[in-house]
Enzyme design. Structure first.
Site, PDB file in Angstrom:
ATOM      1  N   HIS A   1      59.039  75.003  20.546  1.00  0.00           N
ATOM      2  CA  HIS A   1      59.207  75.048  22.006  1.00  0.00           C
ATOM      3  C   HIS A   1      57.845  74.858  22.672  1.00  0.00           C
ATOM      4  O   HIS A   1      56.921  75.614  22.416  1.00  0.00           O
ATOM      5  CB  HIS A   1      59.830  76.379  22.431  1.00  0.00           C
ATOM      6  CG  HIS A   1      61.305  76.439  22.163  1.00  0.00           C
ATOM      7  ND1 HIS A   1      62.200  77.004  23.018  1.00  0.00           N
ATOM      8  CD2 HIS A   1      62.030  75.965  21.121  1.00  0.00           C
ATOM      9  CE1 HIS A   1      63.416  76.889  22.528  1.00  0.00           C
ATOM     10  NE2 HIS A   1      63.340  76.273  21.364  1.00  0.00           N
TER      11      HIS A   1
ATOM     12  N   TYR B   1      63.348  82.795  31.634  1.00  0.00           N
ATOM     13  CA  TYR B   1      63.149  84.176  32.070  1.00  0.00           C
ATOM     14  C   TYR B   1      63.414  84.181  33.575  1.00  0.00           C
ATOM     15  O   TYR B   1      62.634  83.592  34.335  1.00  0.00           O
ATOM     16  CB  TYR B   1      61.709  84.634  31.810  1.00  0.00           C
ATOM     17  CG  TYR B   1      61.340  84.813  30.345  1.00  0.00           C
ATOM     18  CD1 TYR B   1      61.000  83.725  29.553  1.00  0.00           C
ATOM     19  CD2 TYR B   1      61.318  86.075  29.769  1.00  0.00           C
ATOM     20  CE1 TYR B   1      60.654  83.888  28.216  1.00  0.00           C
ATOM     21  CE2 TYR B   1      60.972  86.258  28.431  1.00  0.00           C
ATOM     22  CZ  TYR B   1      60.644  85.156  27.667  1.00  0.00           C
ATOM     23  OH  TYR B   1      60.307  85.334  26.350  1.00  0.00           O
TER      24      TYR B   1
ATOM     25  N   LYS C   1      56.533  89.867  21.945  1.00  0.00           N
ATOM     26  CA  LYS C   1      55.306  90.109  21.176  1.00  0.00           C
ATOM     27  C   LYS C   1      55.488  91.034  19.968  1.00  0.00           C
ATOM     28  O   LYS C   1      54.593  91.132  19.120  1.00  0.00           O
ATOM     29  CB  LYS C   1      54.227  90.720  22.090  1.00  0.00           C
ATOM     30  CG  LYS C   1      53.697  89.747  23.118  1.00  0.00           C
ATOM     31  CD  LYS C   1      52.999  88.583  22.446  1.00  0.00           C
ATOM     32  CE  LYS C   1      52.588  87.495  23.398  1.00  0.00           C
ATOM     33  NZ  LYS C   1      52.654  86.153  22.845  1.00  0.00           N
TER      34      LYS C   1
HETATM   35  C1  PHB Z   1      65.381  86.594  21.762  1.00  0.00           C
HETATM   36  O1  PHB Z   1      65.650  85.415  21.470  1.00  0.00           O
HETATM   37  O2  PHB Z   1      66.063  87.529  21.331  1.00  0.00           O
HETATM   38  C2  PHB Z   1      64.242  86.879  22.657  1.00  0.00           C
HETATM   39  C3  PHB Z   1      63.417  85.834  23.053  1.00  0.00           C
HETATM   40  C4  PHB Z   1      62.356  86.091  23.885  1.00  0.00           C
HETATM   41  C5  PHB Z   1      62.112  87.372  24.319  1.00  0.00           C
HETATM   42  C6  PHB Z   1      62.904  88.428  23.899  1.00  0.00           C
HETATM   43  C7  PHB Z   1      63.986  88.168  23.069  1.00  0.00           C
HETATM   44  O3  PHB Z   1      61.070  87.615  25.164  1.00  0.00           O
END
Ligand code: PHB
Ligand code: APR
Length: 408
Positions: free
Chosen positions: A92, A220, A316
């Site tokens: 990504h 997000y 993280k």
């Molecule tokens: C997830 O794919 O479970 C995931 C990805 C990014 C995050 C937290 C969880 O910041």
């Protein structure tokens, strides 16, 4: 080395010990931290025994984040367990940040020249388990009543019970990789530890479902109804989250209610084109930041969640476990191969420097993207900060640099 000697002896606490083992490093916990350390040490010819209180199936059933920094990928390569991750993981080169329906792509490659790999933590753990089984290194699952002895003295030992039998491992060092609820950190006298903690007033409700993601990169999203995250595991499996109340119970969230809420938060265009499906896993996790210092006490070294917890915003947790383990591995190699204590003495300070940078970043991501029910002033500051992020390349660079991972 004495291995698997069967004899009955009394320990100082007068328990009958039926089985006594000897190793160089006793590793408590077979999560990603413990297994990765075991694998790195094995390749260096350093003997370790991994002790785990659950079954392998239970360990693999835990669903956690799935974003690997380049540094983590390099550590996994060094451990010889990156084959499948390179074949099946997806690279990504950015993420999207959503604010009240608007979105901004954070282009890692253009901003800071880097990327991350999306590959589930469960798969990392599976690869590590398979590698350990293939090389015949010792792992002991389903152990009970694990206790650490003489961690500040000359004869560190780990005792446990297995199938009702009392066993003890004599070792040079103990690696406490047994997560937040483990026994290792609690074996350190409280007065020798400084604890820093922040508990956030909300949780994340996560759903795993077998539908193709309608997004190419993670989103997000901050909305007036709260935070949502669109993530994925593969071309046919999504992982999605919504911010929820700490009082909420999973049973209160039908799949229908979850998807409805997720669509309201993630942005209209995504909601319109996404498909939904029955959840194959659904769970609520509280969010906290937690650090225990120092990460060493005598012969005991803490690594991963045993020493620190970060909220999942920023992904993280696993990456920090990998950097701790890398530093600890280097320190142990220096000790066994070069006869030097320097790495061991510097371990805690070196690991904590990186830990705090990720604690700061995860705290920042969490506070910016979630709705708090606190004062109006803080809400305005959060809105101003996100506006700044949308408009400033410098702010985007800072996010990108931290997200892809600061250097190991
Ligand atoms: C997830 O794919 O479970 C995931 C990805 C990014 C995050 C937290 C969880 O910041
Ligand atoms: N004895 C033996 N094993 C134990 C004990 C104990 N007393 N207590 C806990 N364990 C085991 C747990 O069952 C678990 O399998 O230790 C392991 C710890 O694993 P994790 O909790 O996964 O922690 P860690 O390996 O540090 O991984 C860090 O993975 O857990 C996520 O959110 C975390 O992403 C982060 C990363």
């Amino acid at each position: 080395m004495r291995q698997g000697m069967l004899h009955v002896r009394r320990t100082s606490s007068e328990t009958l010990v039926a089985k006594r083992l000897r190793t160089q490093v006793a590793i408590v916990g077979a999560g990603p931290a413990g297994l990765l350390l075991g694998q790195l040490l094995h390749r260096e010819g350093i003997d370790a025994i991994v002790l785990e209180r659950r079954t392998p199936e239970y360990v693999l059933g835990r669903i956690r984040a799935g974003v690997l920094e380049q540094g983590t990928v390099r550590v996994l390569e060094h451990a010889g367990v990156a084959g499948r991750l390179h074949r099946e993981g997806s690279i990504h080169r950015g993420i999207e940040i959503g604010i009240d329906g608007r979105r901004r792509r954070i282009d890692f490659e253009a901003l800071v020249g880097g990327s991350v790999v999306v590959y589930g933590q469960t798969e990392v753990t599976r690869d590590l388990m398979d590698a350990r089984a293939a090389c015949g290194a010792r792992s002991i699952y389903e152990v009970e009543d694990v206790r650490l002895h003489d961690i500040a003295g000359r004869t560190p030992r780990v005792s446990y019970r297995q199938h009702g039998e009392a066993c003890e491992i004599e070792c040079d060092f103990i690696a406490g990789c047994d997560g937040y609820h483990g026994v290792s950190r609690r074996s350190i006298p409280p007065e020798a530890l400084q604890v820093y903690e922040r508990i956030y007033p909300f949780g994340w409700l996560g759903v795993l479902a077998d539908v193709p993601p309608a997004w190419e990169e993670l989103i997000y999203a901050s909305s007036p109804r709260g935070f949502a995250l669109a993530s994925m595991r593969s071309a046919t499996r999504v992982r999605c989250y919504v911010q929820c109340s700490l009082e909420d119970r999973v049973e209160q969230w039908s799949d229908e209610r979850f998807w409805d809420e997720f669509k309201r938060r993630i942005g209209e265009d995504v909601a319109a084109r996404m498909s939904v499906g029955p959840s194959i896993e659904k769970s609520i996790a509280p969010l906290r930041s937690f650090v225990a210092e120092p990460m060493r006490y005598g012969k005991l070294f803490l690594a991963g969640d045993a020493a620190h917890i970060v909220p999942p915003t920023g992904a993280k947790g696993l990456n920090l476990a990998a950097s701790d383990v890398w530093y600890l591995y280097e320190a142990l190699r220096e000790f066994y191969v070069e006869g030097s204590d320097r790495g061991l003495d510097g371990y805690s300070a070196r690991a904590l420097r990186r830990v705090w940078s990720a604690v700061r970043f995860s705290w920042w991501m969490t506070t910016q993207l979630h709705r708090f029910s606190d004062e109006a002033f803080n809400e305005r500051i959060r809105a101003a900060e996100l506006e700044y992020l949308f408009g400033s390349r410098a702010a985007q660079c800072a996010l990108a640099e931290n997200y892809i991972g600061l250097p190991l």
